[in-house]
Design an enzyme around this catalytic site. Structure first.
Site, mmCIF file in Angstrom:
data_model
loop_
_atom_site.group_PDB
_atom_site.id
_atom_site.type_symbol
_atom_site.label_atom_id
_atom_site.label_comp_id
_atom_site.label_asym_id
_atom_site.label_seq_id
_atom_site.Cartn_x
_atom_site.Cartn_y
_atom_site.Cartn_z
ATOM 1 N N SER A 1 0.831 -1.206 0.000
ATOM 2 C CA SER A 1 0.000 0.000 0.000
ATOM 3 C C SER A 1 0.865 1.256 0.000
ATOM 4 O O SER A 1 1.685 1.450 -0.894
ATOM 5 C CB SER A 1 -0.964 -0.047 1.183
ATOM 6 O OG SER A 1 -2.040 0.842 1.002
ATOM 7 N N ASP B 1 -5.882 -4.203 -2.117
ATOM 8 C CA ASP B 1 -4.791 -3.839 -1.207
ATOM 9 C C ASP B 1 -4.079 -5.077 -0.654
ATOM 10 O O ASP B 1 -4.722 -6.036 -0.217
ATOM 11 C CB ASP B 1 -5.368 -3.018 -0.046
ATOM 12 C CG ASP B 1 -4.307 -2.311 0.761
ATOM 13 O OD1 ASP B 1 -3.565 -2.998 1.490
ATOM 14 O OD2 ASP B 1 -4.225 -1.078 0.675
#
Length: 350
Positions: free
Chosen positions: A53, A207
């Protein structure tokens, strides 16, 4: 993989480490500060990075900066990147006119504001395929301005591993240096309530924090160093039982995004104990040395909404907190690098 070497600046005292960078939205500026102080110190050479991320963005910019101008080039690249993130968010963020101090004290002022409640409610009721059908993501332009992905694919200066979650299989997908692209970074940072899944080679990704925040195993397999420095963004310890819906959801996210790291630490501790007890003696098994840079106190004081705040003074506050924590860690633990873990893995993670 075609790999170039980053020359260390220090004479004789340089040691190699690998970095493990967590994600956490704008809180990734804390990791920026940690990296900046390590590069400035000059005694540690970064052999590899595993990241997720916001950590993946830091990692890609770090690698590109190292490739262009060594440690000083990497420091300049990270500063320019985060400054550009602040500029890009200047008109996109609903919190852009609020002072960064508003996000302190557990975020009570902001997390309960009508603006935040309305935004949070919209994200729960509408998917990004509905409220953002054109799939606009300002971070793509920022990344492509600051990272030469073609150059990284041709010869990444470090072992680079970015984690994403395969939407359909639920498995972790690790993108390595020769696979670097803006899509790979955005896949690692694709929060499903904010962005449409990122498609790469016919597969769709969310993610990476759901399956590896970050994954440690790529550093074990691909790096020569045994020393892994984990830069924590999500607090492991948060005192007090959450009572409000926002506080409960925030803590659930912290626990879930730390869970994969906790499991890997248990496995690393188990293998280390077998090696120490002489129960296994294989050349392909190595005892990893784990180190940790974190600021649970500072991060726990921030409300969940602050992860969306890319206001430049707030990012600088987080950067300075990261630099300070890295400074303390270097002072207290530099001698441990190459010799022992500087944390008690069992006490921290088991």
């Amino acid at each position: 993989m075609n790999r170039t070497t980053v020359s260390p600046r220090a004479n004789g005292g340089t040691k190699q480490i690998a970095l493990a960078l967590q994600g956490g939205g704008a809180h990734g500026a804390f990791a920026w500060g940690v990296i900046d102080r390590i590069l400035e110190d000059g005694r540690l050479e970064i052999e590899g990075v595993s990241a997720t991320s916001a950590g993946a963005m830091n990692a890609a910019v770090l690698a590109g900066g190292l490739q262009r101008g060594g440690p000083d080039g990497a420091r300049a690249a990270l500063h320019a990147f985060w400054q550009d993130v602040a500029r890009a968010a200047q008109y996109a963020s609903p919190f852009r006119k609020l002072p960064w101090e508003t996000f302190l004290h557990n975020g009570h002022t902001l997390d309960y504001s009508p603006m935040y409640v309305m935004t949070d409610l919209m994200l729960r009721m509408l998917s990004p395929y509905q409220f953002n059908p054109m799939n606009f993501n300002p971070l793509r332009d920022v990344l492509e301005r600051h990272v030469d992905f073609e150059a990284l694919r041709a010869g990444c200066p470090i072992h680079l591993h970015l984690c994403a979650t395969n939407v359909e299989t639920g498995k972790v997908r690790v993108f390595d240096g020769h696979e670097m692209s803006a899509d790979a970074v955005l896949a690692s940072a694709c929060l499903p309530f904010l962005f449409q899944a990122v498609e790469i080679d016919g597969e769709h990704y969310w993610d990476g924090g759901y399956m590896g925040n970050p994954a440690i195993f790529p550093l074990i397999y691909h790096c020569g160093t045994r020393d892994v420095v984990i830069v924590h963004i999500n607090p492991i310890v948060r005192r007090g039982v959450p009572k409000t819906a926002s506080e409960i959801m925030n803590r659930i996210n912290e626990v879930s995004f730390n869970s994969s790291l906790m499991r890997e630490m248990r496995a690393i501790s188990f293998v280390a104990s077998l090696i120490q007890e002489g129960k296994i003696d294989r050349p392909d098994m190595k005892q990893m040395l784990i180190h940790s840079i974190r600021s649970d106190e500072a991060m726990s004081a921030l409300g969940v909404s602050s992860k969306l705040n890319a206001d430049w003074p707030f990012l600088c506050f987080l950067r300075d907190e990261g630099r300070a924590r890295a400074e303390t860690w270097l002072h207290d633990n530099f001698d441990a690098i190459g010799q022992r873990s500087s944390i008690d893995i069992r006490a921290e993670f088991l």
